[in-house]
Design a protein around this motif. Structure first.
Motif, PDB file in Angstrom:
ATOM      1  N   CYS A 217       0.806  -1.228   0.000  1.00 25.10           N
ATOM      2  CA  CYS A 217       0.000   0.000   0.000  1.00 25.10           C
ATOM      3  C   CYS A 217       0.837   1.274   0.000  1.00 25.10           C
ATOM      4  O   CYS A 217       0.495   2.243  -0.686  1.00 25.10           O
ATOM      5  CB  CYS A 217      -0.949   0.008   1.210  1.00 25.10           C
ATOM      6  N   LYS A 224       0.818   7.985  -5.883  1.00 20.87           N
ATOM      7  CA  LYS A 224      -0.376   8.772  -6.169  1.00 20.87           C
ATOM      8  C   LYS A 224      -0.349  10.150  -5.483  1.00 20.87           C
ATOM      9  O   LYS A 224      -1.395  10.813  -5.401  1.00 20.87           O
ATOM     10  CB  LYS A 224      -1.623   8.013  -5.717  1.00 20.87           C
ATOM     11  N   LYS A 247     -12.348   6.961 -10.323  1.00 24.22           N
ATOM     12  CA  LYS A 247     -11.402   5.853 -10.313  1.00 24.22           C
ATOM     13  C   LYS A 247     -10.261   6.119  -9.329  1.00 24.22           C
ATOM     14  O   LYS A 247      -9.895   5.250  -8.525  1.00 24.22           O
ATOM     15  CB  LYS A 247     -10.845   5.630 -11.716  1.00 24.22           C
ATOM     16  N   GLU A 248      -9.693   7.326  -9.389  1.00 24.14           N
ATOM     17  CA  GLU A 248      -8.579   7.653  -8.512  1.00 24.14           C
ATOM     18  C   GLU A 248      -9.029   7.713  -7.049  1.00 24.14           C
ATOM     19  O   GLU A 248      -8.343   7.223  -6.153  1.00 24.14           O
ATOM     20  CB  GLU A 248      -7.969   9.003  -8.917  1.00 24.14           C
ATOM     21  N   SER A 251      -9.554   4.098  -5.736  1.00 23.37           N
ATOM     22  CA  SER A 251      -8.303   3.366  -5.504  1.00 23.37           C
ATOM     23  C   SER A 251      -7.597   3.863  -4.251  1.00 23.37           C
ATOM     24  O   SER A 251      -7.070   3.066  -3.456  1.00 23.37           O
ATOM     25  CB  SER A 251      -7.377   3.490  -6.720  1.00 23.37           C
TER      26      SER A 251
END
Length: 343
Positions: A217, A224, A247-248, A251
């Motif tokens: 993770c 990101k 989507k971002e 996630s």
């Protein structure tokens, strides 16, 4: 003008890297001090001799089987919870967001309590399954809180998110108390210690159960960091810049839930680390997530290792749960932030 901006950016970068280096050095110092702290004291020379295989069997047992796993778990859990808090604060644009306050930790805790009700906690396979089950519980709690907080045409209000999270956490905590009534004494003792926020996983199998989630993770979230910077500007600006918002966001939310769930499964019900860590880091390195995320991890790790060391030292030969020490610091800080909030 552009040259002046470049110089200012370089100065901020140098300052951020300097603060991150100082935090890393502080963790190393706290790590060494923690190895010397306990009912049976090991001097720095004893620790060094034991590391090089020159200690007694008793010193090797204390250092390698009891203290080192607990210290490593403290650092990993603190880093994971603080990073989860930084993600949630960035996604929600809410300075009060924290996996403990929002009820995500409570969801993970309920999964752990249900698991302990049916399986002994001293078996190897269940120990490695606990982070996965805790992540499922944390994800269900996060989904429930999000759905209850969302209002059509308005979205999610920061204040509403906090209030819903507190309410859901209270309900889940009540459910956990009901479940403990039917437990046998051994499992009840484990759950009581866990709920108090004690670093109870004091052997290497708990380290290995947590480590894969951290290894997977953390690099993803750090990768990101620029995406979080864009999302923090708001949905309209982020969409205009070509970001695939949903989507971002999904996630990153999954990563935050996974970190919180795995850390809670191994470290216990420790709150406020995800709130305090990012706020202190922001004071040190600024709001850019390229610096904020690693600084948050280091701040959270430092906070928890110091809290755990104090918990083992204050009332020797007994110890108090680490979560209580963190709560003594975190609860007033939360009230201070709540008073400052304009939402």
């Amino acid at each position: 003008m552009s040259s002046l901006i470049d110089v200012a950016n370089r100065k901020r970068s140098v300052r951020a890297y300097t603060m991150i280096s100082i935090l890393a050095a502080a963790i190393l110092i706290a790590f060494l001090l923690s190895m010397n702290t306990g009912h049976i004291r090991l001097s720095p020379s004893d620790v060094i001799h034991t590391f090089f295989g020159q200690g007694t069997s008793k010193q090797e047992l204390i250092l390698f089987e009891f203290r080192l796993p607990r210290i490593i778990i403290s650092v990993l859990v603190g880093a994971g919870l603080a990073l989860s808090g930084a993600i949630l604060q960035g996604l929600s644009r809410n300075a009060l967001a924290d996996p403990g306050i929002l009820g995500i930790n409570a969801g993970a805790g309920l999964a752990v309590v249900l698991f302990v009700s049916f399986y002994p906690t001293n078996l190897a396979a269940p120990v490695f399954m606990m982070p996965l089950l805790a992540m499922v519980g944390a994800g269900l709690a996060a989904g429930l809180i999000y759905s209850l907080s969302y209002k059509k045409g308005i979205g999610i209000s920061p204040t509403r998110l906090i209030l819903v999270g507190i309410a859901v956490a209270a309900g889940i905590s009540a459910a956990m108390i009901v479940l403990t009534i039917r437990m046998n004494p051994q499992n009840y003792q484990f759950v009581a210690v866990w709920l108090a926020g004690s670093i109870w996983g004091t052997n290497w199998k708990f380290v290995f159960a947590l480590l894969p989630w951290i290894v997977v993770c953390i690099p993803f979230v750090l990768y990101k960091a620029r995406t979080l910077n864009v999302l923090h500007l708001g949905d309209q600006i982020a969409s205009a810049l070509g970001t695939r918002i949903e989507k971002e966001r999904l996630s990153l939310l999954v990563a935050a839930v996974a970190l919180a769930g795995a850390c809670v499964a191994v470290g216990g019900g420790i709150g406020f680390v995800g709130l305090i860590g990012p706020h202190l880091a922001k004071q040190l390195v600024g709001p850019k997530h390229q610096y904020l995320l690693p600084a948050s991890m280091l701040t959270g790790g430092l906070l928890l290792i110091v809290a755990d060391t104090l918990a083992r030292w204050i009332l020797q030969p007994t110890e108090i749960p680490t979560g209580i020490v963190v709560a003594v610091i975190g609860a007033p800080y939360f009230l201070y932030l709540l008073a400052k909030s304009k939402a």
